[in-house]
Design an enzyme around this catalytic site. Structure first.
Site, mmCIF file in Angstrom:
data_model
loop_
_atom_site.group_PDB
_atom_site.id
_atom_site.type_symbol
_atom_site.label_atom_id
_atom_site.label_comp_id
_atom_site.label_asym_id
_atom_site.label_seq_id
_atom_site.Cartn_x
_atom_site.Cartn_y
_atom_site.Cartn_z
ATOM 1 N N LYS A 72 0.846 -1.186 0.000
ATOM 2 C CA LYS A 72 0.000 0.000 0.000
ATOM 3 C C LYS A 72 0.884 1.239 0.000
ATOM 4 O O LYS A 72 1.826 1.333 0.792
ATOM 5 C CB LYS A 72 -0.914 -0.016 1.225
ATOM 6 C CG LYS A 72 -1.988 1.075 1.217
ATOM 7 C CD LYS A 72 -2.970 0.885 2.372
ATOM 8 C CE LYS A 72 -4.065 1.940 2.338
ATOM 9 N NZ LYS A 72 -5.044 1.762 3.441
ATOM 10 N N GLU A 96 -18.554 -6.030 11.322
ATOM 11 C CA GLU A 96 -19.487 -5.287 12.160
ATOM 12 C C GLU A 96 -20.462 -6.198 12.891
ATOM 13 O O GLU A 96 -20.808 -5.948 14.061
ATOM 14 C CB GLU A 96 -20.254 -4.263 11.319
ATOM 15 C CG GLU A 96 -19.410 -3.119 10.796
ATOM 16 C CD GLU A 96 -18.694 -3.429 9.493
ATOM 17 O OE1 GLU A 96 -17.948 -2.562 8.997
ATOM 18 O OE2 GLU A 96 -18.875 -4.559 8.968
ATOM 19 N N ARG A 133 -24.863 -2.601 8.843
ATOM 20 C CA ARG A 133 -24.517 -3.979 8.527
ATOM 21 C C ARG A 133 -24.721 -4.904 9.722
ATOM 22 O O ARG A 133 -24.717 -6.126 9.571
ATOM 23 C CB ARG A 133 -23.068 -4.042 8.055
ATOM 24 C CG ARG A 133 -22.722 -2.966 7.040
ATOM 25 C CD ARG A 133 -21.322 -3.091 6.511
ATOM 26 N NE ARG A 133 -21.261 -4.091 5.448
ATOM 27 C CZ ARG A 133 -20.157 -4.369 4.761
ATOM 28 N NH1 ARG A 133 -19.036 -3.765 5.037
ATOM 29 N NH2 ARG A 133 -20.182 -5.276 3.815
#
Length: 653
Positions: free
Chosen positions: A295, A384, A412
């Site tokens: 990244k 979640e 969610r």
């Protein structure tokens, strides 16, 4: 002049400036792709440093992006990006290069793939872990329609792969017999470093010398063996699976789900990527390619501190200095930081307190407690649903859990809140960060619906602080032994209003609001941070001779009925203000109270309208949605000069 036109100093490179669509890219030679990658990476750095946006994720997939559009016939071949933080290169190569500086700005390009924006954006994204399900649906549709030559590719990160939905999709993909390619972009990061057993598992695959050596030997062997009468592709596949199984049991996680697994390979080797992707086009059925990337690749500072450079804001690309606003006086802190520091204060005094967040320790500021009390604060990954039920499990054992989830992400975990928390009446504290309109991330991240979707659930306490002091006091109240129900505290992204915010704790009576100002004829009822917009509007209206009253309800559930009886007995004109949807939200609760108690008043509800709100700066969106200070003043002026008012509108004299 277009306000989003490219800065005169920002110009695409000699190859990139001629790539208006992937067809232009495919006309280039393979040898030119290295230069395209360098130019694309530099263009992203140039534009994001000046105009802002997500940063590290797109730099990490430059080679993959170029290879995908070079090998596959997009948009006929369909490409689905998970979350979409990493899709900047994709946007630049698909006709949006010159408009890219408008990215995430009001009226400009979305920061995420968006179907209405381009045919190359095959699926709208913003939340993680949806790509495999969506791509599988597309692949199944292609098979049903007889489009045997259509390829469907899902690109998903190792962070997004931790979510249960991704595994549900993998489980189905293995038996769906559809032509779907899943590319696992493994960089050990989501926004913060990844956590959990899956991260360890992927590390084992990518670092096992024995597995990688034998895998390479198998690939070379299979490439040399003649496929014909005596040695079929099926036999080759069986040999490949057998040898892999001998080398490493851990290599069989994806294969046990009947996905052909390839990799891991270097995700920054454009030549290798093109070769592998071209080979995989001819392999039918579900398959997974595991690539290793970094990244922030190509920008040293972003590689070194990947969390900081996920979305750094504006910066000097040469020195790496991130531009920060400088103020002559102390400024209010971010609500998230007030939460983070306050939680430590409370936890130091109450050993029963625990902290949970699903992959957002920096964004929620739970990182402070994780650093100071690592045995009491946990990042559970992009999960979640698990975060909510884990919190419920902890609560059954007498612990006070502060579960911090962004408002839009809490959607969610709705079933878990109903089934595991509310029905069992467990005193979990659900801290909803980023409530209201969050700004540049747009409709996938706006926290517009939590008041409405939680208000209908029994046993729930729903609150919103108007300032930092109120946030601290609500958190203090939520962890008291006398609080025996699920307790929601919602607050917005960004700064509050109190530079001197660290005030002594005071318990708040649950369901008790407060009268901030007496008034004449009209009252403003507010919930949460927009109460500050109302206070600003009232200060201006005073100069015009208007004297509205102001009440901060603090709680949407339970409502302060004693205070509301006072309001409806005194005022016949009422404005409600909230940073949630007007359908089923705070204003609706006030109307229900009015109807249930036989009151009659002219009521105007200000908040987020019943439509999808796009991206822009929060102030721009609040103005567009007409619940900022100017909108409140206009509503008061209108109601104070009208003859007939209804809840649906008004008529001037």
């Amino acid at each position: 002049m277009d306000p989003y036109s490219v800065n005169m100093d920002i110009k695409p490179g000699p190859l990139l400036k001629h790539i208006d669509n992937p067809e232009n890219l495919r006309r280039l030679s393979r040898e030119q792709l290295h230069q395209v990658c360098e130019e694309l990476r530099q263009y992203i750095i140039d534009v994001v440093s000046v105009h802002g946006g997500h940063f590290g994720a797109s730099l990490g997939v430059v080679e993959l992006t170029v290879a995908l559009h070079y090998v596959f016939n997009t948009p006929y071949d369909q490409l689905v990006w998970d979350v979409g933080h990493q899709a900047y290169g994709h946007k630049i190569l698909t006709g949006r290069r010159d408009n890219f500086p408008s990215n995430r700005k009001y009226g400009g390009l979305s920061g995420f793939p968006k179907r209405s924006e381009s045919p190359y954006d095959t699926f709208g994204v913003g939340h993680s872990s949806t790509s495999i399900s969506a791509a599988l649906g597309m692949a199944m549709a292609a098979k049903y329609k007889g489009e045997r030559d259509r390829q469907v590719v899902a690109v998903i990160g190792d962070g997004a792969m931790t979510a249960g939905m991704a595994f549900e999709a993998l489980n189905h993909a293995g038996v769906a017999d559809s032509n779907v390619l899943i590319i696992l972009n493994d960089n050990c990061m989501s926004i913060d470093p990844n956590v959990g057993a899956l991260k360890e598992y992927l590390t084992d695959i990518s670092t096992s010398p024995a597995y990688n050596r034998v895998r390479d030997d198998v690939w070379k062997l299979l490439g040399k063996l003649p496929v014909g009468k005596h040695f079929t592709r099926e036999m080759a596949a069986k040999l490949e699976q057998s040898v892999k199984g001998l080398v490493s049991k851990s290599s069989n996680l994806f294969e046990s789900l009947k996905l052909r697994y390839f990799g891991p390979i270097d995700g920054h080797n454009i030549t290798k990527l093109v070769d592998v992707l071209q080979d995989m086009r001819s392999i039918p059925g579900p398959k997974l390619l595991h690539i290793l990337t970094v990244k922030g690749k190509g920008y040293a500072l972003a590689e070194k501190d990947q969390t900081k450079w996920h979305a750094p804001g504006l910066f000097d690309k040469v020195t790496g200095e991130i531009h920060k606003k400088h103020f002559p006086t102390p400024q209010p802190p971010k609500y998230q930081d007030v939460f983070g520091h306050t939680l430590i204060e409370l936890a130091e005094a109450n050993p029963a307190i625990m902290g949970i967040t699903p992959a957002m320790p920096s964004g929620s500021s739970l990182k402070f407690m994780m650093e100071k009390m690592p045995n009491r604060a946990f990042d559970v990954g992009i999960c979640e649903q698990h975060a909510a039920t884990l919190s419920a499990g902890l609560a059954t054992q007498g612990l006070r859990v502060f579960c911090n989830i962004y408002s839009s992400f809490m959607q969610r975990a709705y079933d878990q809140v109903v089934h595991d928390i509310a029905i069992q009446k467990l005193p979990v504290v659900l801290c909803l960060d980023r409530a209201g309109l969050v700004g540049e991330d747009g409709p996938t991240h706006h926290g517009a619906y939590d008041i409405a979707y939680f208000r209908c659930i029994p046993n729930m306490i729903i609150s919103a602080p108007m300032n930092e002091q109120e946030l601290r006091n609500l958190m203090y109240t939520a962890q008291l032994d006398s609080t025996t129900q699920p307790f929601v505290i919602r607050y917005p992204r960004g700064e509050g209003v109190m530079p001197e915010w660290k005030t002594p704790f005071q318990a708040i009576e649950i369901g008790k609001g407060r009268k901030l100002r007496d008034g004449q004829e009209l009252a403003i009822l507010s919930i949460g941070h927009p109460g500050n917009f109302a206070a600003a509007a009232i200060r201006d209206l005073k100069a015009e001779g208007l004297q509205p009253g102001h009440y901060d309800l603090r709680f949407v559930k339970p409502l302060d009925e004693e205070l509301l009886h006072e309001v409806f007995r005194k005022y016949k004109k009422i404005v409600t203000v909230e940073d949630g949807t007007v359908k089923g939200g705070f204003g609706s609760a006030i109307l229900e109270f009015m109807a249930e108690n036989g009151y009659k008043a002219d009521v105007r509800i200000l908040g987020i309208p019943d439509r999808i709100v796009e991206h822009g700066k929060p102030a721009e969106l609040q103005h567009e949605c007409a619940y900022d200070a100017e909108a409140i003043k206009e509503a008061v002026r209108s109601m104070m000069s009208i003859e007939v008012v209804s809840t649906k509108g008004w008529e001037k004299k």
